[in-house]
Design a protein around this motif. Sequence first.
Motif, mmCIF file in Angstrom:
data_model
loop_
_atom_site.group_PDB
_atom_site.id
_atom_site.type_symbol
_atom_site.label_atom_id
_atom_site.label_comp_id
_atom_site.label_asym_id
_atom_site.label_seq_id
_atom_site.Cartn_x
_atom_site.Cartn_y
_atom_site.Cartn_z
ATOM 1 N N VAL A 1 0.846 -1.207 0.000
ATOM 2 C CA VAL A 1 0.000 0.000 0.000
ATOM 3 C C VAL A 1 0.872 1.245 0.000
ATOM 4 O O VAL A 1 0.616 2.195 -0.751
ATOM 5 C CB VAL A 1 -0.961 -0.026 1.205
ATOM 6 N N LEU A 2 1.908 1.266 0.828
ATOM 7 C CA LEU A 2 2.808 2.424 0.871
ATOM 8 C C LEU A 2 3.457 2.646 -0.483
ATOM 9 O O LEU A 2 3.541 3.780 -0.957
ATOM 10 C CB LEU A 2 3.882 2.206 1.945
ATOM 11 N N HIS A 3 3.893 1.574 -1.121
ATOM 12 C CA HIS A 3 4.530 1.727 -2.428
ATOM 13 C C HIS A 3 3.545 2.252 -3.458
ATOM 14 O O HIS A 3 3.828 3.211 -4.168
ATOM 15 C CB HIS A 3 5.119 0.399 -2.904
ATOM 16 N N ASP A 4 2.376 1.618 -3.559
ATOM 17 C CA ASP A 4 1.434 1.960 -4.625
ATOM 18 C C ASP A 4 0.774 3.320 -4.431
ATOM 19 O O ASP A 4 0.522 4.027 -5.400
ATOM 20 C CB ASP A 4 0.354 0.883 -4.747
ATOM 21 N N LEU A 5 0.491 3.697 -3.204
ATOM 22 C CA LEU A 5 -0.253 4.931 -2.970
ATOM 23 C C LEU A 5 0.623 6.137 -2.632
ATOM 24 O O LEU A 5 0.193 7.268 -2.805
ATOM 25 C CB LEU A 5 -1.286 4.731 -1.854
ATOM 26 N N VAL A 6 1.837 5.886 -2.156
ATOM 27 C CA VAL A 6 2.687 7.010 -1.742
ATOM 28 C C VAL A 6 3.961 7.095 -2.582
ATOM 29 O O VAL A 6 4.236 8.120 -3.208
ATOM 30 C CB VAL A 6 3.035 6.910 -0.243
ATOM 31 N N LEU A 7 4.744 6.024 -2.583
ATOM 32 C CA LEU A 7 6.061 6.087 -3.212
ATOM 33 C C LEU A 7 5.998 6.179 -4.730
ATOM 34 O O LEU A 7 6.752 6.945 -5.330
ATOM 35 C CB LEU A 7 6.896 4.883 -2.791
ATOM 36 N N LEU A 8 5.145 5.405 -5.373
ATOM 37 C CA LEU A 8 5.059 5.438 -6.833
ATOM 38 C C LEU A 8 4.716 6.835 -7.348
ATOM 39 O O LEU A 8 5.398 7.345 -8.241
ATOM 40 C CB LEU A 8 4.070 4.397 -7.347
ATOM 41 N N PRO A 9 3.690 7.498 -6.808
ATOM 42 C CA PRO A 9 3.449 8.881 -7.264
ATOM 43 C C PRO A 9 4.615 9.823 -6.963
ATOM 44 O O PRO A 9 4.933 10.694 -7.775
ATOM 45 C CB PRO A 9 2.195 9.307 -6.497
ATOM 46 N N LEU A 10 5.288 9.633 -5.828
ATOM 47 C CA LEU A 10 6.414 10.510 -5.487
ATOM 48 C C LEU A 10 7.558 10.365 -6.476
ATOM 49 O O LEU A 10 8.098 11.357 -6.964
ATOM 50 C CB LEU A 10 6.917 10.220 -4.072
ATOM 51 N N TYR A 11 7.961 9.128 -6.783
ATOM 52 C CA TYR A 11 9.088 9.035 -7.704
ATOM 53 C C TYR A 11 8.685 9.238 -9.145
ATOM 54 O O TYR A 11 9.521 9.571 -9.979
ATOM 55 C CB TYR A 11 9.981 7.817 -7.488
ATOM 56 N N ALA A 12 7.416 9.140 -9.455
ATOM 57 C CA ALA A 12 6.975 9.527 -10.798
ATOM 58 C C ALA A 12 7.057 11.040 -10.965
ATOM 59 O O ALA A 12 7.518 11.541 -12.003
ATOM 60 C CB ALA A 12 5.552 9.044 -11.052
ATOM 61 N N VAL A 13 6.661 11.788 -9.933
ATOM 62 C CA VAL A 13 6.760 13.248 -9.972
ATOM 63 C C VAL A 13 8.223 13.673 -9.991
ATOM 64 O O VAL A 13 8.599 14.591 -10.729
ATOM 65 C CB VAL A 13 6.005 13.871 -8.772
ATOM 66 N N ALA A 14 9.057 13.017 -9.199
ATOM 67 C CA ALA A 14 10.487 13.352 -9.186
ATOM 68 C C ALA A 14 11.119 13.086 -10.546
ATOM 69 O O ALA A 14 11.926 13.895 -11.038
ATOM 70 C CB ALA A 14 11.198 12.552 -8.099
ATOM 71 N N ASP A 15 10.756 11.987 -11.189
ATOM 72 C CA ASP A 15 11.287 11.675 -12.513
ATOM 73 C C ASP A 15 10.838 12.717 -13.538
ATOM 74 O O ASP A 15 11.628 13.158 -14.368
ATOM 75 C CB ASP A 15 10.846 10.276 -12.940
ATOM 76 N N ARG A 16 9.583 13.110 -13.480
ATOM 77 C CA ARG A 16 9.089 14.149 -14.407
ATOM 78 C C ARG A 16 9.810 15.473 -14.173
ATOM 79 O O ARG A 16 10.120 16.182 -15.126
ATOM 80 C CB ARG A 16 7.592 14.339 -14.244
ATOM 81 N N ALA A 17 10.053 15.815 -12.909
ATOM 82 C CA ALA A 17 10.739 17.072 -12.603
ATOM 83 C C ALA A 17 12.167 17.053 -13.133
ATOM 84 O O ALA A 17 12.618 18.035 -13.734
ATOM 85 C CB ALA A 17 10.734 17.313 -11.096
ATOM 86 N N VAL A 18 12.876 15.946 -12.935
ATOM 87 C CA VAL A 18 14.248 15.848 -13.442
ATOM 88 C C VAL A 18 14.238 15.878 -14.963
ATOM 89 O O VAL A 18 15.077 16.538 -15.590
ATOM 90 C CB VAL A 18 14.937 14.571 -12.900
ATOM 91 N N SER A 19 13.290 15.178 -15.589
ATOM 92 C CA SER A 19 13.195 15.181 -17.051
ATOM 93 C C SER A 19 12.881 16.561 -17.590
ATOM 94 O O SER A 19 13.360 16.938 -18.662
ATOM 95 C CB SER A 19 12.124 14.189 -17.511
ATOM 96 N N ALA A 20 12.083 17.332 -16.870
ATOM 97 C CA ALA A 20 11.738 18.681 -17.320
ATOM 98 C C ALA A 20 12.930 19.625 -17.204
ATOM 99 O O ALA A 20 13.051 20.571 -17.991
ATOM 100 C CB ALA A 20 10.563 19.220 -16.510
ATOM 101 N N LEU A 21 13.810 19.391 -16.263
ATOM 102 C CA LEU A 21 14.976 20.254 -16.073
ATOM 103 C C LEU A 21 16.086 19.982 -17.077
ATOM 104 O O LEU A 21 16.912 20.848 -17.336
ATOM 105 C CB LEU A 21 15.534 20.094 -14.656
ATOM 106 N N LEU A 22 16.092 18.783 -17.646
ATOM 107 C CA LEU A 22 17.156 18.408 -18.572
ATOM 108 C C LEU A 22 16.803 18.834 -19.990
ATOM 109 O O LEU A 22 15.645 19.021 -20.320
ATOM 110 C CB LEU A 22 17.366 16.900 -18.509
ATOM 111 N N PRO A 23 17.802 18.946 -20.841
ATOM 112 C CA PRO A 23 17.521 19.257 -22.242
ATOM 113 C C PRO A 23 16.638 18.175 -22.869
ATOM 114 O O PRO A 23 16.575 17.049 -22.392
ATOM 115 C CB PRO A 23 18.900 19.277 -22.895
ATOM 116 N N ALA A 24 15.983 18.517 -23.946
ATOM 117 C CA ALA A 24 14.977 17.643 -24.564
ATOM 118 C C ALA A 24 15.458 16.215 -24.822
ATOM 119 O O ALA A 24 14.862 15.282 -24.334
ATOM 120 C CB ALA A 24 14.453 18.282 -25.843
ATOM 121 N N PRO A 25 16.525 15.995 -25.596
ATOM 122 C CA PRO A 25 16.910 14.600 -25.824
ATOM 123 C C PRO A 25 17.914 14.115 -24.782
ATOM 124 O O PRO A 25 19.053 13.798 -25.107
ATOM 125 C CB PRO A 25 17.528 14.625 -27.214
#
Length: 152
Positions: free
Chosen positions: A51-75
């Motif tokens: 439950v902790l992984h699916d409801l808390v951690l997965l959204p957290l590291y998905a948001v963190a991954d999107r944030a890092v991807s947004a900060l980096l150059p396109a390719p």
Amino acid sequence: MRRCGFRSAYGESPWHLLLLLCSFALTAYAGVRLLHGDWLGIVLWIVGAAVLHDLVLLPLYAVADRAVSALLPAPASWINHIRVPAFLSGLLLLVWFPLILGEQTRRYERSTGLSADVFLRRWLLISAALFLASALWLALRLWRDRPGAARE
């Protein structure tokens, strides 16, 4: 022509099914041995971890991954050089967090006879080594793929 053999019905060879059944048997044996002591606590820990992984951690590291991807150059082909060590470090933290955070150290020391005060230091060292190895791998890739590099 239509085949009616085991492989066409199951999709794999009989060895695959045998290996799968053996792995289920081994898992069942380990589960029975593990649940023999404090089965309620272990079941609660497994359900809580899921439950902790699916409801808390997965959204957290998905948001963190999107944030890092947004900060980096396109390719950003080197984003995986951040993802992989972060994933492995997080996985180690998830598995060993009670001892890394200093919880349940008396129970661990009583059960194993080993000191539990090394887990935080070792986790930090392993995490640093993972990121360093990934950075060295990236540097090697960039050096190999530089414009003036000799091609075979």
